[in-house]
Design a protein around this motif. Structure first.
Motif, PDB file in Angstrom:
ATOM      1  N   THR A 119      36.602  36.728  47.249  1.00  0.00           N
ATOM      2  CA  THR A 119      36.879  36.865  45.813  1.00  0.00           C
ATOM      3  C   THR A 119      38.375  36.763  45.492  1.00  0.00           C
ATOM      4  O   THR A 119      38.722  36.195  44.451  1.00  0.00           O
ATOM      5  N   PRO A 120      39.286  37.269  46.351  1.00  0.00           N
ATOM      6  CA  PRO A 120      40.715  37.055  46.037  1.00  0.00           C
ATOM      7  C   PRO A 120      41.081  35.571  45.980  1.00  0.00           C
ATOM      8  O   PRO A 120      41.955  35.174  45.195  1.00  0.00           O
ATOM      9  N   ASP A 121      40.417  34.740  46.810  1.00  0.00           N
ATOM     10  CA  ASP A 121      40.661  33.295  46.761  1.00  0.00           C
ATOM     11  C   ASP A 121      40.264  32.740  45.397  1.00  0.00           C
ATOM     12  O   ASP A 121      40.965  31.903  44.814  1.00  0.00           O
ATOM     13  N   ILE A 122      39.118  33.189  44.906  1.00  0.00           N
ATOM     14  CA  ILE A 122      38.600  32.695  43.627  1.00  0.00           C
ATOM     15  C   ILE A 122      39.516  33.124  42.491  1.00  0.00           C
ATOM     16  O   ILE A 122      39.871  32.332  41.608  1.00  0.00           O
ATOM     17  N   VAL A 123      39.927  34.382  42.520  1.00  0.00           N
ATOM     18  CA  VAL A 123      40.824  34.918  41.492  1.00  0.00           C
ATOM     19  C   VAL A 123      42.136  34.127  41.465  1.00  0.00           C
ATOM     20  O   VAL A 123      42.634  33.743  40.399  1.00  0.00           O
ATOM     21  N   ALA A 124      42.676  33.867  42.638  1.00  0.00           N
ATOM     22  CA  ALA A 124      43.943  33.122  42.722  1.00  0.00           C
ATOM     23  C   ALA A 124      43.769  31.694  42.209  1.00  0.00           C
ATOM     24  O   ALA A 124      44.609  31.187  41.458  1.00  0.00           O
ATOM     25  N   ALA A 125      42.672  31.049  42.603  1.00  0.00           N
ATOM     26  CA  ALA A 125      42.432  29.667  42.171  1.00  0.00           C
ATOM     27  C   ALA A 125      42.199  29.573  40.671  1.00  0.00           C
ATOM     28  O   ALA A 125      42.579  28.583  40.034  1.00  0.00           O
ATOM     29  N   ALA A 126      41.574  30.603  40.114  1.00  0.00           N
ATOM     30  CA  ALA A 126      41.282  30.599  38.683  1.00  0.00           C
ATOM     31  C   ALA A 126      42.475  31.062  37.851  1.00  0.00           C
ATOM     32  O   ALA A 126      42.522  30.832  36.642  1.00  0.00           O
ATOM     33  N   GLY A 127      43.425  31.741  38.493  1.00  0.00           N
ATOM     34  CA  GLY A 127      44.582  32.249  37.772  1.00  0.00           C
ATOM     35  C   GLY A 127      44.249  33.408  36.848  1.00  0.00           C
ATOM     36  O   GLY A 127      44.822  33.534  35.759  1.00  0.00           O
ATOM     37  N   VAL A 128      43.301  34.250  37.295  1.00  0.00           N
ATOM     38  CA  VAL A 128      42.921  35.423  36.498  1.00  0.00           C
ATOM     39  C   VAL A 128      43.018  36.671  37.382  1.00  0.00           C
ATOM     40  O   VAL A 128      43.309  36.578  38.570  1.00  0.00           O
ATOM     41  N   THR A 129      42.758  37.817  36.802  1.00  0.00           N
ATOM     42  CA  THR A 129      42.811  39.066  37.552  1.00  0.00           C
ATOM     43  C   THR A 129      41.449  39.376  38.177  1.00  0.00           C
ATOM     44  O   THR A 129      40.421  38.843  37.758  1.00  0.00           O
ATOM     45  N   ARG A 130      41.462  40.263  39.162  1.00  0.00           N
ATOM     46  CA  ARG A 130      40.198  40.715  39.746  1.00  0.00           C
ATOM     47  C   ARG A 130      39.343  41.411  38.688  1.00  0.00           C
ATOM     48  O   ARG A 130      38.116  41.283  38.685  1.00  0.00           O
ATOM     49  N   GLY A 131      40.012  42.106  37.793  1.00  0.00           N
ATOM     50  CA  GLY A 131      39.287  42.768  36.715  1.00  0.00           C
ATOM     51  C   GLY A 131      38.530  41.773  35.850  1.00  0.00           C
ATOM     52  O   GLY A 131      37.401  42.044  35.424  1.00  0.00           O
ATOM     53  N   ALA A 132      39.145  40.622  35.599  1.00  0.00           N
ATOM     54  CA  ALA A 132      38.484  39.583  34.800  1.00  0.00           C
ATOM     55  C   ALA A 132      37.245  39.060  35.520  1.00  0.00           C
ATOM     56  O   ALA A 132      36.196  38.838  34.908  1.00  0.00           O
ATOM     57  N   LEU A 133      37.372  38.871  36.832  1.00  0.00           N
ATOM     58  CA  LEU A 133      36.214  38.395  37.599  1.00  0.00           C
ATOM     59  C   LEU A 133      35.059  39.387  37.496  1.00  0.00           C
ATOM     60  O   LEU A 133      33.925  39.010  37.194  1.00  0.00           O
ATOM     61  N   TYR A 134      35.357  40.661  37.733  1.00  0.00           N
ATOM     62  CA  TYR A 134      34.287  41.657  37.747  1.00  0.00           C
ATOM     63  C   TYR A 134      33.813  42.035  36.344  1.00  0.00           C
ATOM     64  O   TYR A 134      32.754  42.646  36.197  1.00  0.00           O
TER      65      TYR A 134
END
Length: 200
Positions: A39-54
């Motif tokens: 998930t940190p890879d996805i967050v970094a690639a998307a340019g958003v926060t972990r909070g946004a992902l969850y």
């Protein structure tokens, strides 16, 4: 009015963030595979926060499900575009099948829908997604062909849908592996015509 515009703006931002996450995850799932994508890879690639992902997805599996849903929807839209409702039944089945095979040539799509999808979501989970998209289009086409007399009246529609869907999936995998696309298209069309011949 301003409050309404703010709600719309918030919704648009939320939808945009969700779309960016799905696109970034899709790219990484194809490049690295589901298991190797964190998930940190996805967050970094998307340019958003972990909070946004969850905020949008419970976990990586839920995000993968959204990616698979988007891919399946895109495939079904292509099938429906190529095989409209006013096309003769037999032609629609063949053209729709060809559209499916064409749509599945998009790089990474067979991996997402036919390999990783069942492994991550289970067969039942992928079947649920497929039943909302390509399998729904296929079932509608078979049912139309039965009602129009192009396929036998006593053809078990659900069973035929599952079997023909499996045949198209297998063809998509074979074509991606370097198989002769024209040969698979011809064989599948003959399969449809063979069943149609039983209609008398």
């Amino acid at each position: 009015m301003q409050e309404k515009n703010e709600r719309r703006s918030n919704r648009e931002r939320s939808e945009s963030t969700r779309a960016v996450l799905i696109e970034a995850a899709r790219r990484l799932f194809i490049e690295k595979g589901y298991a190797e994508t964190a998930t940190p890879d996805i967050v970094a690639a998307a340019g958003v926060t972990r909070g946004a992902l969850y905020h949008h997805f419970e976990d990586k599996k839920a995000l993968f499900s959204a990616v698979a849903e988007a891919e399946a929807r895109a495939v079904a839209e292509e099938i429906d575009r190529v095989a409209p409702d006013d096309m003769p039944a037999r032609e629609a089945l063949v053209k729709g099948g060809e559209a499916y095979l064409d749509a599945m040539t998009l790089p990474g799509r067979t991996r997402l829908l036919l390999l990783d999808g069942p492994a991550v979501l289970g067969r039942a989970g992928m079947d649920e997604i497929d039943d909302r998209h390509a399998a729904r289009s296929l079932r509608a086409g078979i049912l139309f062909a039965v009602r129009s007399g192009d396929l036998p009246r006593d053809l078990p529609v659900d069973a035929a849908t599952h079997l023909l869907s499996s045949a198209y999936d297998r063809a998509a995998l074979a074509i991606e592996a370097g198989g002769d696309a024209d040969a698979y298209r011809a064989a599948l069309a003959m399969l449809i015509d063979g069943v149609a011949a039983l209609a008398g």
